[in-house]
Design a protein around this motif. Structure first.
Motif, PDB file in Angstrom:
ATOM      1  N   TYR A  79      35.551  38.515  38.389  1.00 51.66           N
ATOM      2  CA  TYR A  79      35.068  39.895  38.320  1.00 51.66           C
ATOM      3  C   TYR A  79      33.779  39.984  37.510  1.00 51.66           C
ATOM      4  O   TYR A  79      33.657  39.363  36.456  1.00 51.66           O
ATOM      5  CB  TYR A  79      36.137  40.795  37.723  1.00 51.66           C
ATOM      6  CG  TYR A  79      37.062  41.354  38.793  1.00 51.66           C
ATOM      7  CD1 TYR A  79      37.378  42.694  38.825  1.00 51.66           C
ATOM      8  CD2 TYR A  79      37.582  40.521  39.782  1.00 51.66           C
ATOM      9  CE1 TYR A  79      38.212  43.206  39.811  1.00 51.66           C
ATOM     10  CE2 TYR A  79      38.405  41.019  40.766  1.00 51.66           C
ATOM     11  CZ  TYR A  79      38.714  42.361  40.790  1.00 51.66           C
ATOM     12  OH  TYR A  79      39.519  42.861  41.769  1.00 51.66           O
ATOM     13  N   SER A  80      32.835  40.765  38.010  1.00 52.16           N
ATOM     14  CA  SER A  80      31.536  40.933  37.363  1.00 52.16           C
ATOM     15  C   SER A  80      31.217  42.416  37.236  1.00 52.16           C
ATOM     16  O   SER A  80      31.235  43.154  38.222  1.00 52.16           O
ATOM     17  CB  SER A  80      30.441  40.245  38.190  1.00 52.16           C
ATOM     18  OG  SER A  80      29.158  40.496  37.642  1.00 52.16           O
ATOM     19  N   ARG A 128      38.602  43.228  34.773  1.00 52.40           N
ATOM     20  CA  ARG A 128      39.598  42.687  35.696  1.00 52.40           C
ATOM     21  C   ARG A 128      40.979  43.278  35.453  1.00 52.40           C
ATOM     22  O   ARG A 128      41.738  43.522  36.406  1.00 52.40           O
ATOM     23  CB  ARG A 128      39.634  41.148  35.565  1.00 52.40           C
ATOM     24  CG  ARG A 128      40.832  40.450  36.214  1.00 52.40           C
ATOM     25  CD  ARG A 128      40.855  40.620  37.721  1.00 52.40           C
ATOM     26  NE  ARG A 128      41.996  39.958  38.332  1.00 52.40           N
ATOM     27  CZ  ARG A 128      43.190  40.544  38.538  1.00 52.40           C
ATOM     28  NH1 ARG A 128      43.397  41.803  38.167  1.00 52.40           N
ATOM     29  NH2 ARG A 128      44.165  39.870  39.122  1.00 52.40           N
ATOM     30  N   THR A 153      25.491  41.956  36.463  1.00 49.97           N
ATOM     31  CA  THR A 153      26.458  41.196  35.681  1.00 49.97           C
ATOM     32  C   THR A 153      27.287  42.073  34.748  1.00 49.97           C
ATOM     33  O   THR A 153      28.284  41.630  34.219  1.00 49.97           O
ATOM     34  CB  THR A 153      25.743  40.116  34.836  1.00 49.97           C
ATOM     35  OG1 THR A 153      24.779  40.758  33.993  1.00 49.97           O
ATOM     36  CG2 THR A 153      25.027  39.134  35.746  1.00 49.97           C
ATOM     37  N   LEU A 177      28.153  43.481  28.128  1.00 51.23           N
ATOM     38  CA  LEU A 177      28.830  42.383  27.435  1.00 51.23           C
ATOM     39  C   LEU A 177      30.286  42.719  27.150  1.00 51.23           C
ATOM     40  O   LEU A 177      31.143  41.837  27.207  1.00 51.23           O
ATOM     41  CB  LEU A 177      28.090  42.061  26.135  1.00 51.23           C
ATOM     42  CG  LEU A 177      28.631  40.894  25.323  1.00 51.23           C
ATOM     43  CD1 LEU A 177      28.636  39.615  26.132  1.00 51.23           C
ATOM     44  CD2 LEU A 177      27.822  40.717  24.038  1.00 51.23           C
ATOM     45  N   ARG A 179      32.428  41.745  30.056  1.00 47.52           N
ATOM     46  CA  ARG A 179      32.513  40.289  30.169  1.00 47.52           C
ATOM     47  C   ARG A 179      33.465  39.717  29.120  1.00 47.52           C
ATOM     48  O   ARG A 179      34.218  38.776  29.396  1.00 47.52           O
ATOM     49  CB  ARG A 179      31.122  39.668  30.025  1.00 47.52           C
ATOM     50  CG  ARG A 179      30.162  40.011  31.160  1.00 47.52           C
ATOM     51  CD  ARG A 179      28.766  39.549  30.860  1.00 47.52           C
ATOM     52  NE  ARG A 179      28.703  38.103  30.690  1.00 47.52           N
ATOM     53  CZ  ARG A 179      27.732  37.463  30.037  1.00 47.52           C
ATOM     54  NH1 ARG A 179      26.755  38.160  29.464  1.00 47.52           N
ATOM     55  NH2 ARG A 179      27.748  36.165  29.939  1.00 47.52           N
ATOM     56  N   ASN A 230      37.075  40.501  30.205  1.00 50.51           N
ATOM     57  CA  ASN A 230      37.506  39.623  31.292  1.00 50.51           C
ATOM     58  C   ASN A 230      37.763  38.199  30.818  1.00 50.51           C
ATOM     59  O   ASN A 230      38.566  37.473  31.403  1.00 50.51           O
ATOM     60  CB  ASN A 230      36.469  39.628  32.416  1.00 50.51           C
ATOM     61  CG  ASN A 230      36.459  40.926  33.195  1.00 50.51           C
ATOM     62  OD1 ASN A 230      37.403  41.697  33.115  1.00 50.51           O
ATOM     63  ND2 ASN A 230      35.406  41.189  33.923  1.00 50.51           N
ATOM     64  N   ALA A 231      37.069  37.804  29.743  1.00 50.24           N
ATOM     65  CA  ALA A 231      37.304  36.474  29.178  1.00 50.24           C
ATOM     66  C   ALA A 231      38.570  36.458  28.319  1.00 50.24           C
ATOM     67  O   ALA A 231      39.294  35.461  28.274  1.00 50.24           O
ATOM     68  CB  ALA A 231      36.101  36.040  28.342  1.00 50.24           C
ATOM     69  N   LEU A 265      31.712  32.216  27.389  1.00 48.76           N
ATOM     70  CA  LEU A 265      30.550  32.986  27.844  1.00 48.76           C
ATOM     71  C   LEU A 265      29.238  32.235  27.637  1.00 48.76           C
ATOM     72  O   LEU A 265      28.163  32.777  27.923  1.00 48.76           O
ATOM     73  CB  LEU A 265      30.502  34.332  27.111  1.00 48.76           C
ATOM     74  CG  LEU A 265      31.684  35.276  27.359  1.00 48.76           C
ATOM     75  CD1 LEU A 265      31.519  36.562  26.558  1.00 48.76           C
ATOM     76  CD2 LEU A 265      31.830  35.594  28.838  1.00 48.76           C
TER      77      LEU A 265
END
Length: 347
Positions: free
Chosen positions: A140-141, A145, A243, A246, A249, A252-253, A272
């Motif tokens: 997912y971007s 997610r 993208t 942050l 991201r 999602n991480a 990342l």
């Protein structure tokens, strides 16, 4: 222009990933067929009837996810994404379907899907790994997610179904992993995705049978494929890769790391591709701290999991990275002022 719609907010909206909206339109058709009022569900997701009824209008990926979840709840169909993938006409995927179908082999088709899937959905990035046992990972971007269940299940089943149809072979993947937890309905998935199916996994991924990359496709057409690749390249170049910020991201991480107790800033920073110091600094520039994001994500997931009556509280505690249920209970009271059982009763 409304005063509330500032230049900054317009710029932020322009960065949000969009989708063609075909899946939302399939779900809207299902809602209408079942006699459920569509407009209130669309409104909850920030969508309108006009957007849904116009097949040429793109919509925000986050709106599609929200609408699918609202539709699944209204229809009392926890398998909505799966059932839509089971019955829709694959040609409705549009250009993506035809560039895959005209490829020479399944491996080439999956490569095409990996490169051009953003034309259909900018939020789901496909990563194809060639080899004796080819693999397709969905990442997912630009959107979180953890908020999605129906869309990703549709995408995974649709890719397996398309691969079977295009190759003219009935096969089961060697392995399918899906990162969200599903306490109900797993047997239905196993019937078409195989028994090597794992929910609550580290990634969303399809492992195809050994040697399947070399399978010839039934509608292979080298000349047509060459033309379609050119059209896809032109379409892709006209769209900017988004993208996302942050924070998304980082969320999602973090999600797949929670059950393993590895959701730490240094681990996430490494995933990342940056140092922990850089991550902390960049989050601070956006007005966040790593721990703030971690706690808010845990709280959001806790409520989502507690809505599932069949999911034991002890397992929810483990999924969120707590060693003991009592620690999870204390955290719930800190987040919401309620115990896990009280939250479950109020859902």
């Amino acid at each position: 222009m409304p005063r509330s719609l500032t230049r900054r907010s317009i710029k932020q909206l322009s960065k949000l990933p969009t989708v063609q909206g075909g899946l939302s339109r399939l779900a809207a058709d299902r809602v209408r067929q079942c006699g459920v009022k569509l407009e209130p569900l669309l409104s909850r997701a920030g969508l309108t009837i006009d957007q849904i009824d116009d097949p040429e209008r793109r919509i925000f990926a986050s709106s599609q996810i929200a609408f699918l979840e609202a539709a699944a709840e209204a229809l009392n169909d926890n398998l909505l994404g799966f059932s839509l993938a089971e019955k829709f006409d694959l040609r409705d995927l549009g250009l993506l379907y035809y560039v895959m179908a005209s490829s020479e082999t399944l491996g080439e088709a999956l490569k095409r899907a990996s490169r051009y899937s953003r034309i259909t959905n900018e939020a789901v990035v496909l990563q194809y790994q060639d080899g004796r046992e080819p693999r397709l990972r969905l990442i997912y971007s630009g959107i979180p997610r953890h908020a999605d269940q129906q869309q990703i299940e549709f995408c995974i089943f649709a890719m397996v179904r398309a691969s079977c149809t295009l190759s003219g072979r009935r096969f089961l993947p060697e392995r399918v992993s899906i990162s969200h937890v599903r306490p109900r309905g797993v047997a239905k998935f196993a019937g078409v995705l195989g028994n090597a199916l794992e929910f609550g996994a580290d990634a969303d991924e399809i492992n195809f049978p050994k040697g399947s990359a070399e399978w010839a496709l039934v509608d292979a057409d080298a000349r047509l494929n060459k033309i379609l690749v050119k059209v896809c390249e032109e379409s892709l170049s006209s769209r900017k890769c988004k993208t996302g910020d942050l924070r998304v991201r980082v969320e999602n991480a973090i999600s797949p790391l929670l059950p393993h107790g590895q959701a730490r800033a240094n681990v996430v920073a490494r995933k990342l591709g940056m140092s922990e110091r850089t991550l902390v600094r960049r989050l601070a520039e956006e007005g966040f701290s790593f721990n703030e994001i971690l706690q808010q994500l845990k709280a959001s997931l806790a409520i989502r999991y507690l809505e599932e009556d069949s999911l034991p509280i002890s397992r929810i505690a483990w999924l969120l990275g707590f060693e003991e249920a009592s620690s999870f209970s204390h955290a719930c009271r800190r987040w919401t002022g309620k115990s896990p059982r009280e939250i479950r009763l109020s859902c």
